[in-house]
Scaffold this active site. Structure first.
Site, PDB file in Angstrom:
ATOM      1  N   ALA A  51      -5.707  -0.240   3.274  1.00 26.99           N
ATOM      2  CA  ALA A  51      -6.462  -0.770   4.407  1.00 26.99           C
ATOM      3  C   ALA A  51      -6.141  -2.248   4.589  1.00 26.99           C
ATOM      4  O   ALA A  51      -5.700  -2.923   3.657  1.00 26.99           O
ATOM      5  CB  ALA A  51      -7.950  -0.598   4.129  1.00 26.99           C
ATOM      6  N   GLY A  91      -5.954   2.701   0.680  1.00 25.14           N
ATOM      7  CA  GLY A  91      -5.923   3.567   1.852  1.00 25.14           C
ATOM      8  C   GLY A  91      -4.544   4.163   2.101  1.00 25.14           C
ATOM      9  O   GLY A  91      -4.415   5.204   2.753  1.00 25.14           O
ATOM     10  N   GLU A  94      -4.606   7.114  -0.101  1.00 30.80           N
ATOM     11  CA  GLU A  94      -5.545   8.089   0.484  1.00 30.80           C
ATOM     12  C   GLU A  94      -4.898   8.818   1.663  1.00 30.80           C
ATOM     13  O   GLU A  94      -5.118  10.010   1.869  1.00 30.80           O
ATOM     14  CB  GLU A  94      -6.820   7.365   0.929  1.00 30.80           C
ATOM     15  CG  GLU A  94      -7.632   6.869  -0.265  1.00 30.80           C
ATOM     16  CD  GLU A  94      -8.830   6.046   0.153  1.00 30.80           C
ATOM     17  OE1 GLU A  94      -8.617   4.962   0.727  1.00 30.80           O
ATOM     18  OE2 GLU A  94      -9.961   6.473  -0.075  1.00 30.80           O
TER      19      GLU A  94
HETATM   20  N1  CAA Z   1      -4.479  -5.932   3.614  1.00 34.73           N
HETATM   21  C1  CAA Z   1      -4.159  -7.070   4.251  1.00 34.73           C
HETATM   22  N2  CAA Z   1      -3.170  -7.900   3.861  1.00 34.73           N
HETATM   23  C2  CAA Z   1      -2.476  -7.555   2.778  1.00 34.73           C
HETATM   24  C3  CAA Z   1      -2.757  -6.390   2.042  1.00 34.73           C
HETATM   25  C4  CAA Z   1      -3.793  -5.548   2.516  1.00 34.73           C
HETATM   26  N3  CAA Z   1      -4.102  -4.393   1.923  1.00 34.73           N
HETATM   27  N4  CAA Z   1      -1.905  -6.321   0.998  1.00 34.73           N
HETATM   28  C5  CAA Z   1      -1.115  -7.404   1.076  1.00 34.73           C
HETATM   29  N5  CAA Z   1      -1.454  -8.149   2.150  1.00 34.73           N
HETATM   30  C6  CAA Z   1      -0.816  -9.367   2.621  1.00 34.73           C
HETATM   31  C7  CAA Z   1      -1.023 -10.537   1.677  1.00 34.73           C
HETATM   32  O1  CAA Z   1      -2.234 -11.204   1.968  1.00 34.73           O
HETATM   33  C8  CAA Z   1       0.192 -11.396   1.971  1.00 34.73           C
HETATM   34  O2  CAA Z   1      -0.066 -12.078   3.172  1.00 34.73           O
HETATM   35  P1  CAA Z   1       0.487 -13.562   3.383  1.00 34.73           P
HETATM   36  O3  CAA Z   1       1.982 -13.447   3.271  1.00 34.73           O
HETATM   37  O4  CAA Z   1      -0.004 -13.912   4.740  1.00 34.73           O
HETATM   38  O5  CAA Z   1      -0.125 -14.384   2.293  1.00 34.73           O
HETATM   39  C9  CAA Z   1       1.284 -10.361   2.274  1.00 34.73           C
HETATM   40  O6  CAA Z   1       0.594  -9.157   2.611  1.00 34.73           O
HETATM   41  C10 CAA Z   1       2.202 -10.078   1.105  1.00 34.73           C
HETATM   42  O7  CAA Z   1       1.406  -9.783  -0.042  1.00 34.73           O
HETATM   43  P2  CAA Z   1       1.697 -10.453  -1.472  1.00 34.73           P
HETATM   44  O8  CAA Z   1       1.951 -11.908  -1.305  1.00 34.73           O
HETATM   45  O9  CAA Z   1       0.598 -10.023  -2.357  1.00 34.73           O
HETATM   46  O10 CAA Z   1       3.077  -9.737  -1.848  1.00 34.73           O
HETATM   47  P3  CAA Z   1       3.524  -9.063  -3.199  1.00 34.73           P
HETATM   48  O11 CAA Z   1       4.834  -8.462  -2.904  1.00 34.73           O
HETATM   49  O12 CAA Z   1       3.361 -10.011  -4.328  1.00 34.73           O
HETATM   50  O13 CAA Z   1       2.470  -7.871  -3.477  1.00 34.73           O
HETATM   51  C11 CAA Z   1       1.154  -5.911  -2.985  1.00 34.73           C
HETATM   52  C12 CAA Z   1       2.366  -6.787  -2.596  1.00 34.73           C
HETATM   53  C13 CAA Z   1       1.385  -5.263  -4.333  1.00 34.73           C
HETATM   54  C14 CAA Z   1       1.008  -4.852  -1.907  1.00 34.73           C
HETATM   55  C15 CAA Z   1      -0.117  -6.779  -3.081  1.00 34.73           C
HETATM   56  O14 CAA Z   1      -0.228  -7.530  -1.893  1.00 34.73           O
HETATM   57  C16 CAA Z   1      -1.405  -6.006  -3.215  1.00 34.73           C
HETATM   58  O15 CAA Z   1      -1.770  -5.626  -4.313  1.00 34.73           O
HETATM   59  N6  CAA Z   1      -2.128  -5.801  -2.100  1.00 34.73           N
HETATM   60  C17 CAA Z   1      -3.463  -5.254  -2.094  1.00 34.73           C
HETATM   61  C18 CAA Z   1      -3.480  -3.794  -2.321  1.00 34.73           C
HETATM   62  C19 CAA Z   1      -4.881  -3.294  -2.250  1.00 34.73           C
HETATM   63  O16 CAA Z   1      -5.779  -3.773  -2.903  1.00 34.73           O
HETATM   64  N7  CAA Z   1      -5.057  -2.243  -1.435  1.00 34.73           N
HETATM   65  C20 CAA Z   1      -6.319  -1.615  -1.288  1.00 34.73           C
HETATM   66  C21 CAA Z   1      -6.894  -2.062  -0.011  1.00 34.73           C
HETATM   67  S1  CAA Z   1      -8.527  -1.495   0.133  1.00 34.73           S
HETATM   68  C22 CAA Z   1      -8.429   0.033   0.824  1.00 34.73           C
HETATM   69  O17 CAA Z   1      -7.394   0.542   1.054  1.00 34.73           O
HETATM   70  C23 CAA Z   1      -9.820   0.588   1.093  1.00 34.73           C
HETATM   71  C24 CAA Z   1      -9.918   1.963   1.564  1.00 34.73           C
HETATM   72  O18 CAA Z   1     -10.090   2.858   0.780  1.00 34.73           O
HETATM   73  C25 CAA Z   1      -9.994   2.304   2.973  1.00 34.73           C
END
Ligand code: CAA
Length: 680
Positions: A51, A91, A94
């Site tokens: 998400a 998500g 999911e």
């Molecule tokens: N939503 C919004 N923005 C996100 C994102 C997300 N899920 N995941 C990453 N981003 C953004 C970061 O903020 C970053 O933005 P900026 O460049 O503007 O700073 C950009 O994407 C790149 O991310 P990273 O700098 O973290 O890059 P990375 O390569 O080091 O890591 C990653 C990539 C492993 C995907 C890491 O970003 C990460 O762990 N993201 C979060 C994953 C997460 O927690 N997902 C669950 C979301 S909650 C959900 O899905 C709820 C549900 O059930 C509906």
């Protein structure tokens, strides 16, 4: 065959726009008689990071609601095949679970990390994942936010197939073939056989007191699985909505974005490029230098440690090698990786060995004359483009930079001990530090797995300068009526990993003593309580000598010492303070407000770029609970007008001089703003 692509770079986050596209595309493909099967994949090298986390803070998360989109995918009358490469998280996973078949390549990584954001997988994850992999494994994955690789996902039944090479092509081929997989709806699979047992086990493992209720609600949601999939999803949705607005969820999401935001340097021209760093010299093979060496080796860098004393040099090499070997023994890295890391470490007795390194990190004794010797010598020895960093935590970086001909190449890299464990790296920007040198230091922080936060030059930089005000209050609380274990317990219950007095015992009471002696000369109008000095006068320098504010009968565990309690009570009497009962709430208030006020002063002075920088320092270097978001986040939670009111009340009381409100706090409170507002 129809192909639906998740394409919202950089990580294909499933914001409202992408969900709209997904819904329309699946409906169109389902209705199109020419389409026999559908492939769902991510654009680029990832499937989806889940998400769009930024949407959680909004009152309205936007239509269509993710679970509805996924129900539509699952209900599709044609097989939907997920082709998964790279991260498939939250998500994103999911979404894949709602497909009828999942193929991954070896790069695929799976997790439901919502717990780390204070929420639960709210798009059917708690209902579908246990049906595929069993409740026990699914609960472990969801309550811990654990990541699994493609092989594990195959073994656990999360994916149906792992292929070598182009996974999208393999999925397309499968979809087009007569042997395409049948429709298997995850939501229609039976209730996992181990459900009741796994739920009971997971509940028993929950900590009694936790700042985030997300793990408990994840278990509740899994416990709601019944043959009626929709009923379970309704419970999941209700629990998700409950969690989304909790303080812990907001704080954890603040931390997620904050850790990324701090890497942005305001005003840095776009064309400024970080210099490549592959080979690093470390001057000083003591505890700190060795810890830094381990951190760098773990990041795959080549390291030369310069230590003049033969025995210390050998000890440093041994400690670093042992740390790497321990990782191999624990299975964290392979033996081959361990060997290459050890081979990347070399030791030298003199600075001449650093003629060809990209970066030098000086970690010698905290004494300006010692630093002068090192920096003037380095200036002669290293390449003109080598960056010179000091790990100083107390000295003036600009004075150190003045020891070299070109001060623009000097930056501070303030590691926290143990440097291979602590995630914080304060990157100190001197008056002359070059923009590309600063950019290199920040890129280096990321490379070595640290959260780099820029600080301007001031005594104590950001973290320790704030800590000093926090400690000042902890000591005043002792002389007014509290006892050490009371102060520490209140702060630990509230969310500090370790109370302030235990921290000082761990760091060494003698270090605080030296600082207080210096302060007595520099700032005679800002006196400390005399209590810690009395403790030091008894030679009780903390855990390392087995006695400090606490006693340490086994060398590790802090046990209250009646002698210190008596010392404190006698001290109050001596200075004429009538001791009173101090509630936990007052202890937390005073310690926290001291951090907030000094943090605001630091941001106002431009030492920190933004309030969020202060928060990330406290979360990553000072044991401030992530679920509490940091001091400045807490100030916003309390409300700046209330914070100011409380500070003004304290300013009118005992030792009120310590409570002069920070100008930035006054300004923002007057404008009805929050610290989040300048967090751009
Ligand atoms: N939503 C919004 N923005 C996100 C994102 C997300 N899920 N995941 C990453 N981003 C953004 C970061 O903020 C970053 O933005 P900026 O460049 O503007 O700073 C950009 O994407 C790149 O991310 P990273 O700098 O973290 O890059 P990375 O390569 O080091 O890591 C990653 C990539 C492993 C995907 C890491 O970003 C990460 O762990 N993201 C979060 C994953 C997460 O927690 N997902 C669950 C979301 S909650 C959900 O899905 C709820 C549900 O059930 C509906």
């Amino acid at each position: 065959m129809s192909e639906i692509i998740l394409d919202t770079p950089p990580v294909n986050a499933l914001g409202a726009g992408l969900r709209r596209h997904l819904l329309a595309a699946i409906e169109a493909a389902d209705a199109d008689p020419a389409v026999e099967a559908i492939v769902l994949r991510g654009a680029g090298s990832v499937f989806s990071a889940g998400a769009d986390i930024a949407e959680f803070a909004a009152d309205d998360m936007g239509e269509p609601w993710h679970p509805l989109v996924l129900d539509r995918i699952e209900a599709c009358s044609k097989p939907v095949i997920a082709a998964i490469t790279g991260v498939c998280l939250g998500g994103g996973l999911e979404t894949a679970l709602a497909c009828h078949y999942r193929i991954a390549d070896a790069s695929a990584r799976f997790a439901l990390p919502e717990v780390t954001l204070g929420i639960l997988p709210g798009a059917g994850g708690t209902q579908r994942l246990p049906r595929l992999m069993g409740a026990r494994e699914a609960l472990a994955m969801m309550t811990g936010g654990r990541m699994i690789d493609a092989g594990q996902a195959l073994a656990l039944g999360v994916v149906d197939e792992v292929v070598d090479g182009d996974v999208a092509a393999a999925a397309r081929e499968l979809a087009a073939s007569a042997g395409r997989p049948p429709i298997r709806r995850t939501g229609a699979l039976p209730v996992p056989a181990d459900l009741a047992e796994a739920v009971a086990e997971a509940r028993a493992r929950l900590p009694v007191a936790a700042l985030s209720t997300a793990p408990a609600r994840i278990i509740d949601s899994v416990a709601a699985i019944t043959p009626d999939f929709a009923a379970g999803c309704a419970v999941e949705t209700a629990l998700f909505s409950e969690l989304r607005t909790t303080e812990a969820a907001r704080a954890l999401q603040h931390a997620f974005f904050g850790e990324r935001k701090v890497s942005r340097i305001p005003g840095l021209a776009r064309d400024v490029k970080a210099r490549p760093v592959a080979k690093v010299g470390i001057v000083g093979g003591g505890l700190m230098g060795t810890g830094i060496a381990i951190a760098l080796l773990n990041a795959g860098l080549s390291v030369i440690v310069v230590e003049t004393r033969d025995d210390a040099r050998e000890k440093s090499r041994e400690t670093a090698a042992k740390a790497v070997e321990r990782d191999a023994a624990k299975g964290r890295i392979t033996q081959t990786v361990a060997e290459s890391r050890i081979a990347a470490l070399s030791m030298a007795a003199g600075l001449e060995a650093l003629g060809d390194v990209d970066l030098v990190i000086e970690a010698v004794f905290e004494d300006l004359a010692a630093k002068e010797q090192v920096f003037t010598a380095l200036d002669r020895i290293v390449r003109p483009d080598t960056i010179l960093a000091s790990n100083t935590s107390t000295l003036d970086l600009d004075a150190i930079a003045a020891f070299v001909a070109d001060p623009s190449r000097v930056v501070g890299l303030h590691f926290f001990s143990p440097a291979n464990i602590m995630r914080l790296l304060e990157v100190v920007r001197g008056a002359a530090t070059g923009p590309d040198v600063l950019a290199t230091a920040m890129a280096f922080a990321k490379r070595v797995g640290k959260v780099g936060v820029v600080s301007g030059v001031c005594d104590g930089f950001i973290g320790n300068r704030m800590f000093e005000e926090y400690l000042r209050q902890a000591y005043f609380l002792l002389e007014e009526g509290a006892l050490p274990q009371g102060v520490d317990r209140a702060m630990e219950r509230w969310g500090m990993a370790m109370g302030p007095l235990r921290v000082l015992d761990l760091a060494g009471q003698d270090i605080g003593w030296a600082i207080r002696k210096r302060r007595a000369v520099e700032q005679p109008d800002r006196p400390y309580s005399g209590i810690p000095d009395r403790v030091c006068e008894l030679g009780r320098f903390g855990q390392k000598v087995g006695r400090g504010i606490y006693q340490y009968p086994d060398g590790r565990t802090a046990v209250a010492d009646p002698l210190i309690d008596d010392l404190i009570v006698a001290y109050s009497q001596e200075i004429g303070v009538e001791r009173r009962l101090i509630e936990d709430a007052e202890i937390v208030d005073r310690c926290l407000l001291a951090l907030i006020n000094e943090g605001a002063r630091i941001v106002g002075e431009g030492i920190a770029y933004r309030p969020v920088d202060v928060d990330m320092i406290y979360l990553n270097g000072y044991g401030f609970a992530r679920e509490r978001g940091g001091p400045m986040f807490q100030a916003d939670e309390i409300g700046l007008a209330t914070v100011l009111e409380k500070i003004r009340a304290l300013a009118a009381g005992r030792n009120g001089w310590a409570w002069e409100p920070a100008p930035l706090l006054v300004e923002l409170a007057a404008q009805g703003k929050r610290f989040a507002d300048p967090n751009v």
